[in-house]
Scaffold this active site. Structure first.
Site, PDB file in Angstrom:
ATOM      1  N   ASP A  10      25.026  43.036  38.834  1.00  0.00           N
ATOM      2  CA  ASP A  10      25.961  43.205  37.712  1.00  0.00           C
ATOM      3  C   ASP A  10      25.362  42.488  36.509  1.00  0.00           C
ATOM      4  OD1 ASP A  10      28.412  43.775  36.294  1.00  0.00           O
ATOM      5  OD2 ASP A  10      29.058  41.719  36.652  1.00  0.00           O
ATOM      6  N   SER A  11      25.981  42.685  35.347  1.00  0.00           N
ATOM      7  CA  SER A  11      25.527  41.979  34.160  1.00  0.00           C
ATOM      8  C   SER A  11      25.806  40.478  34.254  1.00  0.00           C
ATOM      9  CB  SER A  11      26.235  42.538  32.928  1.00  0.00           C
ATOM     10  OG  SER A  11      27.630  42.395  33.087  1.00  0.00           O
ATOM     11  N   GLY A  43      28.523  46.136  28.305  1.00  0.00           N
ATOM     12  CA  GLY A  43      29.532  47.091  27.843  1.00  0.00           C
ATOM     13  C   GLY A  43      29.371  47.568  26.418  1.00  0.00           C
ATOM     14  N   CYS A  73      28.566  47.219  38.881  1.00  0.00           N
ATOM     15  CA  CYS A  73      28.862  47.187  37.457  1.00  0.00           C
ATOM     16  C   CYS A  73      29.218  48.615  37.056  1.00  0.00           C
ATOM     17  CB  CYS A  73      27.618  46.708  36.703  1.00  0.00           C
ATOM     18  SG  CYS A  73      27.757  46.861  34.913  1.00  0.00           S
ATOM     19  N   GLU A 152      34.483  35.814  32.044  1.00  0.00           N
ATOM     20  CA  GLU A 152      33.289  34.955  32.202  1.00  0.00           C
ATOM     21  C   GLU A 152      33.643  33.485  31.941  1.00  0.00           C
ATOM     22  OE1 GLU A 152      29.642  35.576  32.576  1.00  0.00           O
ATOM     23  OE2 GLU A 152      30.113  37.560  33.363  1.00  0.00           O
ATOM     24  N   CYS A 184      35.989  48.004  35.377  1.00  0.00           N
ATOM     25  CA  CYS A 184      34.930  47.053  35.043  1.00  0.00           C
ATOM     26  C   CYS A 184      35.073  45.963  36.094  1.00  0.00           C
ATOM     27  CB  CYS A 184      35.140  46.481  33.639  1.00  0.00           C
ATOM     28  SG  CYS A 184      34.050  45.086  33.253  1.00  0.00           S
ATOM     29  N   THR A 185      33.963  45.572  36.692  1.00  0.00           N
ATOM     30  CA  THR A 185      34.079  44.625  37.812  1.00  0.00           C
ATOM     31  C   THR A 185      34.521  43.232  37.365  1.00  0.00           C
ATOM     32  OG1 THR A 185      31.682  44.299  37.674  1.00  0.00           O
ATOM     33  CG2 THR A 185      32.492  45.823  39.350  1.00  0.00           C
ATOM     34  N   HIS A 186      34.545  42.992  36.066  1.00  0.00           N
ATOM     35  CA  HIS A 186      35.092  41.719  35.581  1.00  0.00           C
ATOM     36  C   HIS A 186      36.631  41.733  35.587  1.00  0.00           C
ATOM     37  CE1 HIS A 186      31.039  40.926  34.059  1.00  0.00           C
ATOM     38  NE2 HIS A 186      31.424  39.722  33.702  1.00  0.00           N
TER      39      HIS A 186
HETATM   40  N1  DGL Z   1      31.078  44.060  34.838  1.00  0.00           N
HETATM   41  C1  DGL Z   1      30.506  45.138  34.150  1.00  0.00           C
HETATM   42  C2  DGL Z   1      31.216  46.448  34.395  1.00  0.00           C
HETATM   43  O1  DGL Z   1      31.716  46.640  35.481  1.00  0.00           O
HETATM   44  C3  DGL Z   1      30.103  44.990  32.724  1.00  0.00           C
HETATM   45  C4  DGL Z   1      30.662  43.952  31.862  1.00  0.00           C
HETATM   46  C5  DGL Z   1      29.756  43.801  30.665  1.00  0.00           C
HETATM   47  O2  DGL Z   1      28.658  43.283  30.875  1.00  0.00           O
HETATM   48  O3  DGL Z   1      30.120  44.240  29.570  1.00  0.00           O
HETATM   49  O4  DGL Z   1      31.235  47.317  33.557  1.00  0.00           O
END
Ligand code: DGL
Length: 266
Positions: A10-11, A43, A73, A152, A184-186
């Site tokens: 992931d990022s 993103g 991600c 984050e 988004c995994t965040h």
């Molecule tokens: N966690 C990532 C996703 O699922 C990207 C978040 C990001 O780096 O902008 O899209």
């Protein structure tokens, strides 16, 4: 082949929500996680940039002998998956299809909202994947770029998170969607505040468990599922591994070993 690890990337921290599900579902597998902390956020970047980062990470994971790469991600899954499939010898799995599949299965009123990064929304990857399964679905998309830094920074419980979420979720409430994809995994890190605003009648879908099921099925189908021993996890970050370790331990709720620094060959 069974003994080979699974690579996950992931990022940044968000993909750890997927790593957690993989560990629960596949406790015997060794996992290698790469957080691209030098280039987060993905993103708001172009497709070309996200593809370049994703390929460099995937090549690194491939050099570690992984048997499967999980793109944890949504942005990278939406924008770089086809290129990863094309350029790599290792099988690659993204998070969009499992999330779309689950949302199409759980919606009662056929109205689905997708929350994602600007890149994921722009790609229309979710609407395409949902409409393939459920052509009559009514879909709205909402980009929530400020959710990534909030996650984050572990700011999910601060009043600022609620204020920002209220603003982003207005169109979702208006759409009367009964199913909302955390695309988004965040975003699962902000699940409590999102759930509180949307209320009980709305189902929040994230890809983690569906993806872990799919990975299990895939490996079992190729007789590559590890069924013995306790799986180990090795984490890498492309910048500031100490900060990453601290945040990752908070998120996973357990001690992890050393996070190694790995600069990407871009
Ligand atoms: N966690 C990532 C996703 O699922 C990207 C978040 C990001 O780096 O902008 O899209």
């Amino acid at each position: 082949m069974k003994k080979q690890p699974i690579g996950v990337f992931d990022s940044g921290l968000g993909g750890l929500t997927i790593l957690k599900a993989l560990r629960r579902q596949l406790p015997h597998e060794d996992l290698i996680y790469f957080g691209d902390t030098a280039n987060v956020p993905y993103g708001s970047k172009s497709k070309a940039a996200v593809t370049k980062f994703s390929l460099a990470i995937a090549r690194f994971l491939q050099s570690q002998g992984v048997k499967l790469i999980v793109v944890a991600c949504n942005t990278a899954s939406a924008q770089a998956l086809s290129e990863l499939h094309r350029q790599l010898d290792v099988p690659v799995m993204g998070v969009i299809e499992p999330g779309a599949q689950r949302a199409a299965a759980v919606t009662q009123n056929g109205r689905i909202a997708v929350l994602g990064t600007e890149g994921t929304v722009r790609s229309k990857a979710y609407p395409k994947a949902i409409l393939k399964r459920f052509p009559k679905a009514r879909i709205i998309q909402q980009a929530c770029p400020l959710f990534v830094p909030l996650a984050e920074e572990s700011w999910g419980k601060k009043p600022a998170a609620a204020l920002i979420a209220q603003e982003y979720l207005k169109p979702v409430q208006k759409s009367r969607a009964d199913t909302v994809i955390l695309g988004c995994t965040h975003y699962p890190l902000l699940k409590p505040v999102i759930a509180k605003i949307l209320g009980k009648g709305v189902t929040l879908v994230d890809s983690a468990n569906t993806l872990a099921d799919a990975a299990q099925l895939f490996l079992a189908g190729r007789a590559q599922l590890e069924t013995q021993g306790k799986g180990r996890v090795q984490l890498y970050a492309s910048d500031d591994p100490t900060r990453f370790k601290h945040l990752a331990e908070k998120l996973l709720g357990e001690k992890i070993g050393t996070v190694r620094l790995k600069k990407l060959d871009l």
